[in-house]
Design a protein around this motif. Structure first.
Motif, mmCIF file in Angstrom:
data_model
loop_
_atom_site.group_PDB
_atom_site.id
_atom_site.type_symbol
_atom_site.label_atom_id
_atom_site.label_comp_id
_atom_site.label_asym_id
_atom_site.label_seq_id
_atom_site.Cartn_x
_atom_site.Cartn_y
_atom_site.Cartn_z
ATOM 1 N N MET A 41 -8.087 -6.418 2.411
ATOM 2 C CA MET A 41 -8.331 -7.589 1.567
ATOM 3 C C MET A 41 -8.078 -8.887 2.330
ATOM 4 S SD MET A 41 -6.514 -8.556 -2.042
ATOM 5 C CE MET A 41 -4.937 -9.002 -1.278
ATOM 6 N N SER A 42 -9.030 -9.795 2.237
ATOM 7 C CA SER A 42 -8.880 -11.136 2.797
ATOM 8 C C SER A 42 -9.238 -12.157 1.725
ATOM 9 C CB SER A 42 -9.784 -11.331 4.015
ATOM 10 O OG SER A 42 -9.402 -10.477 5.078
ATOM 11 N N PHE A 43 -8.717 -13.365 1.896
ATOM 12 C CA PHE A 43 -9.016 -14.435 0.941
ATOM 13 C C PHE A 43 -8.993 -15.761 1.669
ATOM 14 C CE2 PHE A 43 -7.666 -17.692 -2.147
ATOM 15 C CZ PHE A 43 -8.688 -17.559 -3.085
ATOM 16 N N SER A 44 -10.018 -16.560 1.423
ATOM 17 C CA SER A 44 -10.064 -17.903 1.997
ATOM 18 C C SER A 44 -10.479 -18.887 0.918
ATOM 19 C CB SER A 44 -11.037 -17.959 3.177
ATOM 20 O OG SER A 44 -12.348 -17.588 2.774
ATOM 21 N N MET A 45 -10.071 -20.139 1.115
ATOM 22 C CA MET A 45 -10.419 -21.199 0.162
ATOM 23 C C MET A 45 -10.595 -22.486 0.948
ATOM 24 S SD MET A 45 -8.241 -22.505 -3.170
ATOM 25 C CE MET A 45 -8.476 -20.968 -4.045
ATOM 26 N N LEU A 46 -11.696 -23.167 0.685
ATOM 27 C CA LEU A 46 -11.997 -24.420 1.375
ATOM 28 C C LEU A 46 -11.907 -24.250 2.890
ATOM 29 C CD1 LEU A 46 -10.041 -26.901 -0.940
ATOM 30 C CD2 LEU A 46 -12.466 -26.300 -1.032
ATOM 31 N N ASP A 47 -12.492 -23.170 3.376
ATOM 32 C CA ASP A 47 -12.548 -22.850 4.805
ATOM 33 C C ASP A 47 -11.179 -22.572 5.421
ATOM 34 O OD1 ASP A 47 -15.342 -23.160 4.882
ATOM 35 O OD2 ASP A 47 -15.147 -25.321 5.164
ATOM 36 N N LYS A 48 -10.166 -22.364 4.586
ATOM 37 C CA LYS A 48 -8.849 -22.013 5.090
ATOM 38 C C LYS A 48 -8.578 -20.544 4.797
ATOM 39 C CE LYS A 48 -3.924 -23.084 4.847
ATOM 40 N NZ LYS A 48 -2.864 -23.903 4.206
ATOM 41 N N GLN A 49 -8.219 -19.795 5.835
ATOM 42 C CA GLN A 49 -7.906 -18.377 5.663
ATOM 43 C C GLN A 49 -6.480 -18.255 5.138
ATOM 44 O OE1 GLN A 49 -10.344 -16.247 6.284
ATOM 45 N NE2 GLN A 49 -9.269 -14.347 5.805
ATOM 46 N N ILE A 50 -6.330 -17.643 3.955
ATOM 47 C CA ILE A 50 -5.019 -17.545 3.321
ATOM 48 C C ILE A 50 -4.446 -16.138 3.433
ATOM 49 C CG2 ILE A 50 -3.779 -17.798 1.127
ATOM 50 C CD1 ILE A 50 -5.816 -19.989 0.411
ATOM 51 N N LEU A 51 -5.296 -15.124 3.284
ATOM 52 C CA LEU A 51 -4.883 -13.730 3.447
ATOM 53 C C LEU A 51 -5.775 -13.063 4.472
ATOM 54 C CD1 LEU A 51 -4.310 -12.687 -0.293
ATOM 55 C CD2 LEU A 51 -2.567 -13.366 1.377
ATOM 56 N N ASN A 52 -5.184 -12.200 5.295
ATOM 57 C CA ASN A 52 -5.915 -11.625 6.422
ATOM 58 C C ASN A 52 -5.853 -10.098 6.409
ATOM 59 O OD1 ASN A 52 -6.308 -14.276 7.882
ATOM 60 N ND2 ASN A 52 -4.073 -14.198 7.858
ATOM 61 N N HIS A 53 -6.927 -9.452 5.971
ATOM 62 C CA HIS A 53 -7.129 -8.001 6.144
ATOM 63 C C HIS A 53 -5.889 -7.183 5.759
ATOM 64 C CE1 HIS A 53 -10.849 -9.072 8.122
ATOM 65 N NE2 HIS A 53 -10.177 -9.841 8.970
ATOM 66 N N ILE A 54 -5.484 -7.330 4.504
ATOM 67 C CA ILE A 54 -4.273 -6.657 4.020
ATOM 68 C C ILE A 54 -4.630 -5.304 3.415
ATOM 69 C CG2 ILE A 54 -2.414 -6.784 2.320
ATOM 70 C CD1 ILE A 54 -2.464 -9.827 2.753
ATOM 71 N N THR A 55 -3.879 -4.284 3.794
ATOM 72 C CA THR A 55 -4.071 -2.931 3.274
ATOM 73 C C THR A 55 -2.719 -2.311 2.933
ATOM 74 O OG1 THR A 55 -6.116 -2.544 4.528
ATOM 75 C CG2 THR A 55 -4.911 -0.599 3.772
ATOM 76 N N PHE A 56 -2.584 -1.820 1.717
ATOM 77 C CA PHE A 56 -1.400 -1.056 1.326
ATOM 78 C C PHE A 56 -1.695 -0.352 0.003
ATOM 79 C CE2 PHE A 56 -0.804 -5.256 -0.570
ATOM 80 C CZ PHE A 56 -0.443 -4.962 -1.877
#
Length: 254
Positions: free
Chosen positions: A7-22
């Motif tokens: 899982m990744s999440f970005s907003m306004l071209d800012k990466q907030i979460l990076n390839h999370i798996t659990f």
């Protein structure tokens, strides 16, 4: 039970979460820790579908959460968030009764079972004495406990708590943690207090700069090396003489 996959999440071209798996097993008490801005609350908001991930997936019982009807998801996941926005003048009992909404048909009245569940939820959260008070007149700590009562009234299989001990004095912090620890459901909680995480969690996820840095038991995760690298503090790790759980003490920045 619950899986987060790449899982990744970005907003306004800012990466907030990076390839999370659990994954989270049923019945576990899982804590999420990390410095401010590490992505804890954002990750929780994606799990309970307040936000949608940019890529990857979140599944509940192997089904994408975005394919689960809203009422059905509310029967599975209850949330106590950091914010407690209430736009209208409701009593405490009114607020807690809203936890029964996922089980009601349109315009259906509350029944004896609903009232019994709401009363028990208020009793467990220690707000029964406030039931007729306007929610807007409560203190921050009282509001937090009312929102917990509403979540308990939902009778969901997963309870998500985002900084649940904010605004609570130390007595009510431990009362709340004791209460949720004994619930026969899965608990996922973002926590600032690392000693609470050590005392109550079966597993801990450590977030750092939007990535999952580590996952494991309190003994595996809460080490002097990890605390120094993630939180930038010098810390000692010992055992609480009363509970025999890990206890952390902090003495300087490095």
């Amino acid at each position: 039970m619950l899986q987060v996959k790449n899982m990744s999440f970005s907003m306004l071209d800012k990466q907030i979460l990076n390839h999370i798996t659990f994954s989270i097993e049923q019945g576990k008490f899982v804590g999420i820790i990390g410095p401010n801005g590490s992505g804890k609350s954002t990750m929780l908001k994606i799990i309970y579908r307040h936000l949608k991930q940019t890529s990857g997936a979140v599944t509940l019982y192997e089904k994408d959460i975005h394919l689960i009807p809203k009422k059905k998801l509310a029967q599975e996941i209850a949330v106590v968030s950091q914010e407690t926005p209430v736009l209208f003048e409701f009593t405490v009992k009114d607020i807690v009764m809203m936890g029964r909404t996922p089980y009601k048909k349109w315009l259906a009245n509350e029944n004896k079972e609903d009232f019994a569940i709401v009363e028990e939820s208020m009793r467990l959260a220690n707000v029964l004495y406030l039931e007729n008070r306007p929610f807007s007149q409560l203190s921050g700590g009282e509001k937090k406990r009312v929102m917990l009562a509403r979540a308990l009234a939902q009778q969901a299989n997963i309870l998500i708590l985002d900084e649940p001990t904010n605004h609570l004095d130390i007595e009510h912090q431990y009362q709340l943690m004791d209460l949720v620890k004994d619930l026969p459901i899965t608990i996922v909680a973002a926590l600032h207090d690392l000693n609470l995480a050590a005392a109550y969690c079966n597993e801990i996820l450590v977030m750092k700069e939007g990535s999952l840095y580590m996952k494991g038991t309190p003994e595996q995760v809460l080490t002097e090396e990890t605390l120094k690298h993630v939180f930038h503090v010098q810390a000692g790790v010992s055992k609480n003489p009363f509970t025999k759980k890990l206890h952390l003490f902090f003495y300087t920045h490095y």
